[in-house]
Design an enzyme around this catalytic site. Structure first.
Site, short mmCIF file in Angstrom:
data_model
loop_
_atom_site.label_atom_id
_atom_site.label_comp_id
_atom_site.label_asym_id
_atom_site.label_seq_id
_atom_site.Cartn_x
_atom_site.Cartn_y
_atom_site.Cartn_z
N CYS A 187 35.63 5.57 20.80
CA CYS A 187 34.64 4.84 22.18
C CYS A 187 33.40 5.34 21.50
O CYS A 187 33.05 6.67 21.34
CB CYS A 187 35.01 6.18 23.17
SG CYS A 187 33.90 5.88 24.76
N CYS A 208 30.28 0.52 28.00
CA CYS A 208 31.36 0.56 27.17
C CYS A 208 30.79 0.45 25.70
O CYS A 208 30.38 -0.56 25.52
CB CYS A 208 32.32 -0.26 27.25
SG CYS A 208 33.84 -0.42 25.91
#
EC number: 5.1.1.7
Length: 289
Positions: free
Chosen positions: A76, A227
């Protein structure tokens, strides 16, 4: 058991961060992760981030990340930025740059003087089998250096780029990201059987050759405010398709990221992501049984 935590976010993509580096933490079950991430009965977060000691040579730390559905994922980008701010703020390192072990290798994170964090996200992968994406029986369509794949989504054929940034992404270009039915098409793409590990679905609107608007429906988390790996995948796909030039400003609902990639010259070049990392609050919670 009482559990100390830090709540952080990177461009609105929010995390519960736990320190497993200076203290032993019990193995967390999927149910416990879901309870901690619950926005009504827990702390609330898109993902949970664990700071741990490295298990490979050349790394300063290790991080593990879990989606709010309890499943562990590979990487991530927004979490990586929060990671380096956490370890510096908590005195775990004095280095401006740290090397961090993740599931797919070791990444380098650098804190800049302006408080933003630059993350070496590594090189993107476009080979369908390595994303992974099952392209068998499909007739791809070339655009620039990329291959677009037809995917039936709610009765409409969508043409997608498939990219791995250590985790799988399906990227499509849309006319208006804000108006697009992300929460309708996103779940269908996420769970399409051609993606054996499910997939993060990105919806990118090109504003100019150096600017895009992006929404991402993340596997296991739903649509998030930002994101990082999704921004990298979208920019890589756009450059490969001949639609974008580096650097690219990526506008998300939660903030702005800057992505740089020399992929037009060398697809093995790493993507560099710059963006904010913010501490929201710290606290203590009873670990759910």
């Amino acid at each position: 058991m009482k559990l100390s935590f830090t709540k952080m976010h990177g461009a609105g993509n929010d995390f519960v961060v736990l320190d497993g580096y200076t203290r032993a933490l019990p193995p967390l079950t999927g149910a416990q992760v879901r309870a901690l991430a619950d926005r009504h009965f827990g702390i609330g977060a898109d993902q949970l981030l664990l700071v741990e000691k490295p298990t490979v040579d050349g790394a300063d730390f290790k991080y593990r990340i879990f989606n709010c559905d309890g499943g562990e994922v590979e990487h991530c980008g927004n979490g990586a930025r929060c990671f380096v701010k956490f370890v510096r703020d908590h005195g775990l390192t004095g280095k401006a740059s740290v090397r961090v072990e993740v599931k797919h290798g070791v990444i380098t994170l650098t804190m800049q003087d302006n408080g933003e964090v630059v993350v070496d996200m590594g090189a993107p992968v476009f080979e369908p089998a390595r994303v992974p994406f099952d392209a068998s029986g499909l007739d791809g369509r070339r655009e620039g250096a990329d291959t677009l794949w037809p995917l039936p989504v709610n009765g409409v054929t969508r043409w997608i780029s498939v990219v791995s940034m250590g985790n799988p992404h399906a990227v499509q270009i849309v006319d208006d990201a804000e108006a697009f039915a992300v929460r309708v098409d996103g779940p269908a793409i996420e769970r399409d059987p051609r993606f054996p590990q499910r997939v993060n679905a990105g919806f990118m609107q090109i504003v100019s050759r150096h600017e895009v608007n992006l929404r991402v429906y993340e596997r296991g988390a739903g649509e998030t405010l930002a994101c990082g790996t999704g921004a990298c995948a979208a920019v890589a796909a756009g450059i490969r398709r001949g639609r974008l030039d580096s650097p690219v400003t990526v506008h998300t609902h939660g903030g702005t990221l800057t992505i740089s990639w020399n992929g037009a010259c060398d697809e093995r070049a790493p993507l560099m992501m710059a963006g904010p990392a913010t501490t929201v609050f710290e606290g203590v919670i009873e670990l759910p049984a």
